[in-house]
Design a protein around this motif. Structure first.
Motif, mmCIF file in Angstrom:
data_model
loop_
_atom_site.group_PDB
_atom_site.id
_atom_site.type_symbol
_atom_site.label_atom_id
_atom_site.label_comp_id
_atom_site.label_asym_id
_atom_site.label_seq_id
_atom_site.Cartn_x
_atom_site.Cartn_y
_atom_site.Cartn_z
ATOM 1 N N ASP A 161 6.917 -2.353 3.354
ATOM 2 C CA ASP A 161 6.103 -1.368 4.069
ATOM 3 C C ASP A 161 6.527 -1.176 5.519
ATOM 4 O OD1 ASP A 161 4.691 -1.066 1.765
ATOM 5 O OD2 ASP A 161 2.798 -1.875 2.512
ATOM 6 N N ALA A 162 7.249 -2.095 6.094
ATOM 7 C CA ALA A 162 7.755 -1.900 7.454
ATOM 8 C C ALA A 162 8.743 -0.740 7.502
ATOM 9 C CB ALA A 162 8.421 -3.173 7.965
ATOM 10 N N ALA A 163 9.385 -0.458 6.375
ATOM 11 C CA ALA A 163 10.405 0.586 6.330
ATOM 12 C C ALA A 163 9.944 1.851 5.632
ATOM 13 C CB ALA A 163 11.656 0.060 5.620
ATOM 14 N N HIS A 164 8.986 1.722 4.702
ATOM 15 C CA HIS A 164 8.592 2.896 3.915
ATOM 16 C C HIS A 164 7.213 2.700 3.283
ATOM 17 C CE1 HIS A 164 10.080 0.144 0.836
ATOM 18 N NE2 HIS A 164 11.278 0.199 1.398
ATOM 19 N N ILE A 165 6.478 3.796 3.208
ATOM 20 C CA ILE A 165 5.185 3.847 2.537
ATOM 21 C C ILE A 165 5.266 4.969 1.505
ATOM 22 C CG2 ILE A 165 2.699 4.247 2.797
ATOM 23 C CD1 ILE A 165 3.519 1.759 4.219
ATOM 24 N N VAL A 166 4.766 4.725 0.300
ATOM 25 C CA VAL A 166 4.739 5.755 -0.735
ATOM 26 C C VAL A 166 3.306 5.961 -1.204
ATOM 27 C CG1 VAL A 166 7.086 5.418 -1.586
ATOM 28 C CG2 VAL A 166 5.237 4.016 -2.495
ATOM 29 N N PRO A 167 2.973 7.169 -1.679
ATOM 30 C CA PRO A 167 1.654 7.358 -2.289
ATOM 31 C C PRO A 167 1.483 6.377 -3.453
ATOM 32 C CG PRO A 167 2.758 9.462 -1.993
ATOM 33 C CD PRO A 167 3.769 8.401 -1.693
ATOM 34 N N PRO A 168 0.289 5.855 -3.661
ATOM 35 C CA PRO A 168 0.103 4.843 -4.706
ATOM 36 C C PRO A 168 0.181 5.397 -6.116
ATOM 37 C CG PRO A 168 -2.003 5.404 -3.695
ATOM 38 C CD PRO A 168 -0.945 6.096 -2.886
ATOM 39 N N THR A 169 0.203 6.719 -6.279
ATOM 40 C CA THR A 169 0.158 7.319 -7.604
ATOM 41 C C THR A 169 1.284 6.832 -8.507
ATOM 42 O OG1 THR A 169 -0.494 9.292 -6.345
ATOM 43 C CG2 THR A 169 -0.395 9.498 -8.728
ATOM 44 N N GLY A 170 2.470 6.637 -7.957
ATOM 45 C CA GLY A 170 3.603 6.204 -8.766
ATOM 46 C C GLY A 170 3.758 4.705 -8.880
ATOM 47 N N ALA A 171 2.892 3.928 -8.205
ATOM 48 C CA ALA A 171 2.919 2.453 -8.268
ATOM 49 C C ALA A 171 4.271 1.888 -7.832
ATOM 50 C CB ALA A 171 2.555 1.973 -9.676
ATOM 51 N N LYS A 172 4.793 2.374 -6.711
ATOM 52 C CA LYS A 172 6.129 1.985 -6.277
ATOM 53 C C LYS A 172 6.174 1.044 -5.077
ATOM 54 C CE LYS A 172 8.006 4.161 -9.513
ATOM 55 N NZ LYS A 172 8.364 3.321 -10.649
ATOM 56 N N GLY A 173 5.084 0.917 -4.312
ATOM 57 C CA GLY A 173 5.152 0.187 -3.047
ATOM 58 C C GLY A 173 5.673 -1.225 -3.164
ATOM 59 N N LEU A 174 5.010 -2.062 -3.959
ATOM 60 C CA LEU A 174 5.421 -3.454 -4.106
ATOM 61 C C LEU A 174 6.797 -3.547 -4.744
ATOM 62 C CD1 LEU A 174 4.956 -6.492 -4.045
ATOM 63 C CD2 LEU A 174 3.567 -6.268 -6.112
ATOM 64 N N ASN A 175 7.079 -2.679 -5.697
ATOM 65 C CA ASN A 175 8.366 -2.731 -6.385
ATOM 66 C C ASN A 175 9.523 -2.365 -5.453
ATOM 67 O OD1 ASN A 175 7.504 -3.307 -9.265
ATOM 68 N ND2 ASN A 175 6.232 -1.533 -8.782
ATOM 69 N N LEU A 176 9.298 -1.414 -4.547
ATOM 70 C CA LEU A 176 10.332 -1.095 -3.565
ATOM 71 C C LEU A 176 10.579 -2.267 -2.627
ATOM 72 C CD1 LEU A 176 9.571 2.607 -2.526
ATOM 73 C CD2 LEU A 176 11.505 1.772 -3.879
ATOM 74 N N ALA A 177 9.500 -2.966 -2.228
ATOM 75 C CA ALA A 177 9.655 -4.132 -1.356
ATOM 76 C C ALA A 177 10.508 -5.200 -2.029
ATOM 77 C CB ALA A 177 8.286 -4.695 -0.993
ATOM 78 N N VAL A 178 10.253 -5.440 -3.306
ATOM 79 C CA VAL A 178 11.034 -6.431 -4.056
ATOM 80 C C VAL A 178 12.490 -5.992 -4.169
ATOM 81 C CG1 VAL A 178 11.332 -7.488 -6.338
ATOM 82 C CG2 VAL A 178 9.048 -7.344 -5.315
ATOM 83 N N ALA A 179 12.706 -4.707 -4.427
ATOM 84 C CA ALA A 179 14.086 -4.202 -4.504
ATOM 85 C C ALA A 179 14.814 -4.366 -3.173
ATOM 86 C CB ALA A 179 14.068 -2.736 -4.942
ATOM 87 N N ASP A 180 14.109 -4.101 -2.072
ATOM 88 C CA ASP A 180 14.710 -4.281 -0.742
ATOM 89 C C ASP A 180 15.202 -5.708 -0.537
ATOM 90 O OD1 ASP A 180 14.101 -1.652 -0.092
ATOM 91 O OD2 ASP A 180 12.385 -2.164 1.182
ATOM 92 N N VAL A 181 14.322 -6.674 -0.793
ATOM 93 C CA VAL A 181 14.682 -8.058 -0.460
ATOM 94 C C VAL A 181 15.712 -8.615 -1.434
ATOM 95 C CG1 VAL A 181 12.515 -8.489 0.737
ATOM 96 C CG2 VAL A 181 12.705 -9.082 -1.682
ATOM 97 N N ARG A 182 15.768 -8.077 -2.641
ATOM 98 C CA ARG A 182 16.858 -8.478 -3.543
ATOM 99 C C ARG A 182 18.207 -8.094 -2.923
ATOM 100 N NH1 ARG A 182 17.916 -8.542 -9.413
ATOM 101 N NH2 ARG A 182 15.822 -7.761 -9.872
ATOM 102 N N VAL A 183 18.288 -6.846 -2.445
ATOM 103 C CA VAL A 183 19.525 -6.372 -1.814
ATOM 104 C C VAL A 183 19.824 -7.171 -0.552
ATOM 105 C CG1 VAL A 183 20.624 -4.396 -0.668
ATOM 106 C CG2 VAL A 183 19.285 -4.043 -2.761
ATOM 107 N N LEU A 184 18.791 -7.425 0.255
ATOM 108 C CA LEU A 184 19.001 -8.118 1.530
ATOM 109 C C LEU A 184 19.413 -9.567 1.314
ATOM 110 C CD1 LEU A 184 18.948 -7.784 4.555
ATOM 111 C CD2 LEU A 184 16.489 -8.280 4.541
#
Length: 390
Positions: A285-308
């Motif tokens: 969430d420090a880098a991006h916020i998405v509408p909750p309709t698609g249920a992507k917020g937590l999943n994007l955070a996990v994808a970020d830290v996997r790459v990092l």
């Protein structure tokens, strides 16, 4: 104090990053301004893509997920007083799992404690300096004592109101933001869910969503005015509106029970680009916020830290900087795909203020197309279970 990676924020992004680094032999320190109780109990998202659950299991923190997670192989769209099922697994070979963010955080804290990880809560006065140089410094008050932390890198996982986003945005990044003209009223209710799969409802009164948290707890949402006081929504009114918006002619019955939590949250999109500057890298969430309709917020955070985590490993194990240099580009391709999908879902399912009826008719046409066209249903399913751009 000296560490290799200093992590600001002990939400799922910061804790998972710290754990993944530990598995690769990389030291980290996690600083969180909130209390441990607050972090473990705050109500947040609970729908995990298969890529997220796979990573949690690979990292050795999937026991609770396997024990308590609820696998969903489909979802339902409700409109015209009828339920229509989208078979996610049949269309994609993948599924999603309901497992609350609070539980993910609980599992990660336990794992870091078991490994002797340095996770500090109720940390005050955190500042970051030197990110343009080779040796950043964090200063903070920990347990009433002023501490200086020397590190190689800083990971900003401190959410949309943290200090790290501003550190990058101040002349080093461009921000993109859109606020939707409505909010979500979310409740937790002590009642067995009325569904075994999520229900997304389009109604003349507005959007509604029936989710779940466990066999005994339901999570439900209503589209409301974003500025409306929560006091305007007593429990009886909430249940009455949910009954109306989720009502069907095909036998669905909504169970009611005691509401144990309710709040109104604005719906918005936000992206910082790039997600890095010097030795500071943003995630979640420090880098991006998405509408909750698609249920992507937590999943994007996990994808970020996997790459990092993989990029840090490439740096420390092989002395290569290409993955760190390309961190933003790699993550932002997925972020913008998720933003577009979330916007599409949101605009298809929510009644727009001031609509004379034209847009509502087009929304109904779009919904009918999604449930009637195998290609349209597959596109929704592919994005919903987690699409990773090549």
């Amino acid at each position: 104090m000296r560490t290799q990676v200093a992590i600001v924020g002990a939400g799922p992004a910061g804790l998972l990053l710290s754990h993944l680094l530990h598995l690769r032999g990389i030291d980290s320190v996690v600083l969180e301004r909130r209390s441990e109780t607050y972090v473990q109990e705050r109500v947040r998202a609970g729908l995990l893509e298969q890529g997220t659950t796979d990573l949690l299991r690979e990292a050795g923190v999937g026991a609770g997920l396997d024990r308590e997670g609820i696998v969903h192989e489909g979802l339902r769209l409700c409109f015209d007083r009828t339920m229509h099922r989208i078979p996610l697994t049949e269309l994609t070979g993948r599924h999603v799992t309901v497992y609350g963010q609070q539980k993910v955080v609980r599992d990660l804290i336990a794992a870091r404690r078991a490994d002797g990880g340095a996770v500090h809560f109720e940390v005050d006065d955190v500042t970051v300096s030197g990110i343009e140089e080779d040796s950043p410094v964090l200063r903070a008050t920990i347990d009433g004592r002023q501490v200086e932390i020397d590190c190689d890198f800083v990971a900003g996982c401190d959410g949309s109101h943290g200090i790290c986003r501003d550190r990058i945005s101040a002349g080093h990044a461009r921000t993109y933001e859109y606020t939707y003209p409505f909010g979500w009223l979310g409740i937790l209710a002590e009642v067995a869910p009325s569904t075994d799969e999520l229900i997304y409802a389009f109604h003349d009164n507005g959007f509604a969503l029936h989710s779940l948290r466990s066999a005994e707890v339901s999570r439900l949402y209503l589209q409301v005015d974003p500025d409306e006081p929560i006091e305007n929504w007593p429990d009886d009114r909430i249940w009455s509106e949910l009954q109306t918006r989720l009502g069907t002619d095909d036998g669905f019955a909504l169970r009611e029970g005691p509401i144990i939590d309710k709040s109104i949250t604005p719906v918005r999109s936000f992206v910082t680009e790039p997600m890095q500057y010097g030795r500071l890298f943003l995630a979640g969430d420090a880098a991006h916020i998405v509408p909750p309709t698609g249920a992507k917020g937590l999943n994007l955070a996990v994808a970020d830290v996997r790459v990092l985590a993989e990029a840090f490993d490439d740096w420390y194990a092989r002395g290569r900087s290409q993955a760190l240099d390309g961190y933003s580009d790699t993550c932002l391709r997925r972020v913008w795909r998720a933003q577009d999908f979330s916007y599409w879902m949101t605009s298809m399912l929510h009644r727009m203020p001031g609509d004379s009826g034209v847009q509502a008719r087009m929304q109904l046409s779009r919904l009918r197309y999604v449930v009637e066209s195998p290609a349209a249903a597959r596109s929704l399913a592919e994005n919903y279970v987690g699409y990773a751009p090549g």
